[in-house]
Design an enzyme around this catalytic site. Structure first.
Site, PDB file in Angstrom:
ATOM      1  CG  ASP A   7     -81.849 148.294  71.710  1.00  0.00           C
ATOM      2  OD1 ASP A   7     -83.030 147.936  71.586  1.00  0.00           O
ATOM      3  OD2 ASP A   7     -81.509 149.331  72.310  1.00  0.00           O
ATOM      4  CG  ASP A   9     -86.377 152.212  70.737  1.00  0.00           C
ATOM      5  OD1 ASP A   9     -86.658 152.583  69.593  1.00  0.00           O
ATOM      6  OD2 ASP A   9     -87.140 151.546  71.457  1.00  0.00           O
TER       7      ASP A   9
END
Lengths: 173, 173
Positions: A7, A9
């Site tokens: 991922d 963020d």
């Protein structure tokens, strides 16, 4: 060789710091990451500020200026030599995030080829051996090995293996 | 209920027509889709035009103006009521395609929620029951049911079920 989905963020890019910086600029109050323990900024600011905070990710440039999370570049580059690393990021909710994230990856993670980049909404679409993510709603539905990357809002998760900073990655792979 | 992954270019959006239109505008020659039988425009134009044709998808706006493939909107909207439809499009190679495709979906397929939109490079990342796509390099690696959507360049494929226009979809689902 594993297919490792990572991922962006709060795993590669410090979105939390961007929230804190923008809030301080707008309201003159500096919250710390410690104050976010187990939650998000929008949940602890005065109710009349909440809507403005929730709108931050809609701004053009929000995701383009994010600081790189400590050691993520070096460790992911190393992982990428031995495994098949895919960047899998939710980027469909906020219109400008697509372009901003594209540019951010080009600037900081150019060693990840375009074929290994995925911008999606619902991550249940993504198939891989490992998912490194900061959110329960992604980790809990993943069919492979789910690893939580420590961020202020997830410190209370107990149901996943935990990657507590990128230097810890050598314990996992 | 099936999770059905649907490609955009030459399945929902008529990219081939855009190539033919741009080529005619630039060089004054109108190729037809029939002339593309089993191949792509860049492979049949004079060698000195090839590089320009290959650059068309890099242009800002190329993917934003594409005509909607006949009946795709109506049939996909209907499929989406009974199944879990995801749009899965390669959009990482050409910088502007991210924004253009985002806008195109918003304009023509707003009934597909943002959580069901995926922009990627390599589609082996995508998990689903069915993939409807125009390219062998996507279909051949898909673990589920792979259906080729007829386009000029794939008329010779024999190894997949074939969707020959969207009105045919009721035979499949």
């Amino acid at each position: 060789m594993l297919r490792i989905l990572i991922d962006m963020d709060d795993v590669m890019a410090d979105a939390t710091k961007q929230f804190l910086d923008l809030y301080e600029r707008d309201f003159g109050i500096r919250y710390t990451k410690e104050q976010l323990h187990g939650t998000k900024l929008s949940a602890i600011v005065p109710p009349e500020h909440k809507q403005k905070v929730l709108m931050y990710p809609h701004r053009k440039g929000f995701f383009k200026d994010l600081p790189v999370i400590e050691n993520s570049k070096e460790v992911i580059e190393e992982l990428n030599k031995r495994h098949e690393v895919f960047i899998v990021s939710a980027a469909m909710e906020f219109k400008h995030s697509l372009y901003d994230k594209f540019e951010w990856l080009a600037e900081h993670f150019s060693f990840i080829p375009w074929k290994r980049r995925v911008f999606c909404g619902d991550k249940t679409i993504a198939k891989g051996d490992v998912l490194i993510d900061d959110h329960d709603f992604n980790l809990s539905l993943f069919a492979g090995r789910a690893i939580v990357f420590t961020a202020p809002h997830n410190v209370h998760y107990t149901e996943y293996e935990r990657l507590d900073g990128w230097l810890d990655a050598h314990h996992f792979f």
